[in-house]
Design a protein around this motif. Structure first.
Motif, PDB file in Angstrom:
ATOM      1  N   ALA A   1       0.855  -1.196   0.000  1.00 29.79           N
ATOM      2  CA  ALA A   1       0.000   0.000   0.000  1.00 29.79           C
ATOM      3  C   ALA A   1       0.880   1.231   0.000  1.00 29.79           C
ATOM      4  N   ILE A   2       0.348   2.320  -0.531  1.00 28.05           N
ATOM      5  CA  ILE A   2       1.027   3.606  -0.458  1.00 28.05           C
ATOM      6  C   ILE A   2      -0.019   4.706  -0.497  1.00 28.05           C
ATOM      7  N   GLU A  35      -6.597  -1.352  -5.612  1.00 25.96           N
ATOM      8  CA  GLU A  35      -7.274  -0.062  -5.574  1.00 25.96           C
ATOM      9  C   GLU A  35      -6.246   1.018  -5.796  1.00 25.96           C
ATOM     10  N   CYS A  36      -6.448   1.840  -6.782  1.00 23.46           N
ATOM     11  CA  CYS A  36      -5.488   2.867  -7.128  1.00 23.46           C
ATOM     12  C   CYS A  36      -6.242   4.111  -7.558  1.00 23.46           C
ATOM     13  N   TRP A  37      -5.987   5.246  -6.892  1.00 26.15           N
ATOM     14  CA  TRP A  37      -6.665   6.457  -7.310  1.00 26.15           C
ATOM     15  C   TRP A  37      -5.852   7.662  -6.900  1.00 26.15           C
ATOM     16  N   LYS A  41      -3.286   7.077  -3.977  1.00 28.81           N
ATOM     17  CA  LYS A  41      -3.520   5.950  -3.071  1.00 28.81           C
ATOM     18  C   LYS A  41      -3.498   4.653  -3.865  1.00 28.81           C
ATOM     19  N   TYR A  42      -2.779   3.675  -3.321  1.00 28.43           N
ATOM     20  CA  TYR A  42      -2.786   2.348  -3.929  1.00 28.43           C
ATOM     21  C   TYR A  42      -2.811   1.303  -2.820  1.00 28.43           C
ATOM     22  N   ILE A  43      -3.717   0.344  -2.935  1.00 23.30           N
ATOM     23  CA  ILE A  43      -3.788  -0.766  -1.992  1.00 23.30           C
ATOM     24  C   ILE A  43      -3.850  -2.066  -2.785  1.00 23.30           C
ATOM     25  N   GLU A  44      -2.881  -2.921  -2.556  1.00 20.17           N
ATOM     26  CA  GLU A  44      -2.819  -4.200  -3.268  1.00 20.17           C
ATOM     27  C   GLU A  44      -3.796  -5.202  -2.664  1.00 20.17           C
ATOM     28  N   ASN A  51      -8.045   6.096   9.087  1.00 22.57           N
ATOM     29  CA  ASN A  51      -9.250   5.432   8.584  1.00 22.57           C
ATOM     30  C   ASN A  51      -8.958   4.648   7.306  1.00 22.57           C
ATOM     31  N   VAL A  52      -7.908   3.849   7.367  1.00 18.98           N
ATOM     32  CA  VAL A  52      -7.471   3.060   6.213  1.00 18.98           C
ATOM     33  C   VAL A  52      -7.850   1.599   6.416  1.00 18.98           C
ATOM     34  N   ASP A  53      -8.487   1.022   5.432  1.00 22.87           N
ATOM     35  CA  ASP A  53      -8.790  -0.404   5.425  1.00 22.87           C
ATOM     36  C   ASP A  53      -7.699  -1.094   4.608  1.00 22.87           C
ATOM     37  N   HIS A  54      -6.663  -1.561   5.288  1.00 22.38           N
ATOM     38  CA  HIS A  54      -5.506  -2.129   4.605  1.00 22.38           C
ATOM     39  C   HIS A  54      -5.677  -3.637   4.475  1.00 22.38           C
ATOM     40  N   HIS A  55      -5.839  -4.093   3.258  1.00 24.17           N
ATOM     41  CA  HIS A  55      -6.157  -5.489   2.977  1.00 24.17           C
ATOM     42  C   HIS A  55      -5.128  -6.450   3.572  1.00 24.17           C
TER      43      HIS A  55
END
Length: 309
Positions: free
Chosen positions: A81-82, A106-108, A155-158, A295-299
């Motif tokens: 994630a970043i 998720e990337c935005w 934002k990017y979450i793998e 408030n991050v939902d980190h997979h």
């Protein structure tokens, strides 16, 4: 870095792991202004260079087994994630108006950044103040004012399973095509809320040994990307390092993990001292607190914490 051991010979498995997984990008200084202290910073492109060789060949960490043997366990880094917060959405040359999503990741960028208020000027080289009266805390417990988090610019979450992922540098190069800031931003351009997480998955160990479940342990390390919390600049350090290996370094900024999560940690190889056990609890708690504050939902974090061992 409160968890380092002063002697390399006395380092535990966990200490060697944390030291080896700490990137040390080159440090640069902003021009001095009258009445202000020198400000050190690093560039993201130099940070990714630290992972080039590790992404291609893996990182080897020496592990002392309970049998008295020593093996070298190799890991591959993956971007987990970043989040990049900046003081203006126009800091990049390209405007991003769409949200890029897939089932696995998720990337935005700018499209949702208006949810976060901007309190700094448009001078992107200005450092970020950590003076506050609100409720978000940095990894060391310093309060981060919510009105100074800036824009969540990227934002990017793998979400892919490990076997579908590509190593960190490959993923960064892929994402940089959509967000060039990954190659051009400096740590002084980002707010204190900027961070990344790196997943380290084991691939093999030398020599081969059987029935060592802890050699299957995966790690998730959290690192800040802002200059606001970089207070350990290495100057003229000629000690060989396991990350960004060079025989001679001029001036570098270490980015030690402020948070940590583990997967399949079944034995005591990584927590064989009270000190190691304490820091494992501390670093896991710090990661959990950081994600909750923002408030991050980190997979990956949720998976590591909820998986049965």
């Amino acid at each position: 870095m409160w968890w380092w051991c002063s002697s390399s010979k006395g380092r535990s498995n966990l200490e060697r792991f944390l030291l080896g997984f700490t990137p040390k990008p080159p440090s640069f200084s902003l021009p001095l202004q009258q009445g202000k202290e020198e400000i050190e910073y690093f560039s993201l492109s130099d940070l990714w260079d630290c992972y080039d060789e590790l992404s291609a060949y893996g990182f080897g960490s020496h592990v002392d087994l309970n049998t008295g043997e020593t093996v070298t366990q190799y890991y591959v880094p993956y971007l987990s994630a970043i989040h990049i917060y900046t003081n203006k959405t126009t800091i990049m040359s390209r405007n991003y108006n769409e949200v890029v999503e897939s089932e696995s990741s998720e990337c935005w960028s700018d499209s949702e950044s208006e949810k976060f208020s901007r309190s700094m000027s448009n001078d992107s080289s200005r450092t970020w103040d950590v003076v506050s009266d609100d409720s978000v805390y940095d990894p060391d417990g310093t309060i981060l004012p919510r009105d100074r988090l800036g824009y969540l610019d990227f934002k990017y979450i793998e979400r892919d399973p490990p076997y579908k992922r590509v190593p960190l540098t490959d993923k960064i190069n892929e994402l940089a095509e959509k967000y060039p800031g990954l190659m051009t931003l400096r740590s002084v351009d980002m707010s204190p809320a900027s961070w990344m997480a790196v997943a380290w998955y084991p691939i093999y160990h030398i020599p081969t040994c059987k029935n060592e479940n802890d050699l299957k342990t995966g790690f998730l390390t959290y690192h800040t990307l802002s200059s606001s919390f970089q207070d350990n600049v290495v100057v003229g350090d000629q000690e060989e390092t396991e990350c960004c290996e060079e025989s001679v370094m001029n001036k570098r900024i270490p980015l030690p993990p402020f948070g940590l999560a583990t997967y399949k940690m079944q034995g005591d190889l990584w927590g064989n001292t009270v000190f190691d056990q304490d820091r494992l609890v501390y670093l896991q708690s710090a990661a959990n607190s950081w994600l909750k504050q923002l408030n991050v939902d980190h997979h990956d974090f949720n998976f590591f914490m909820n998986s049965s061992f």
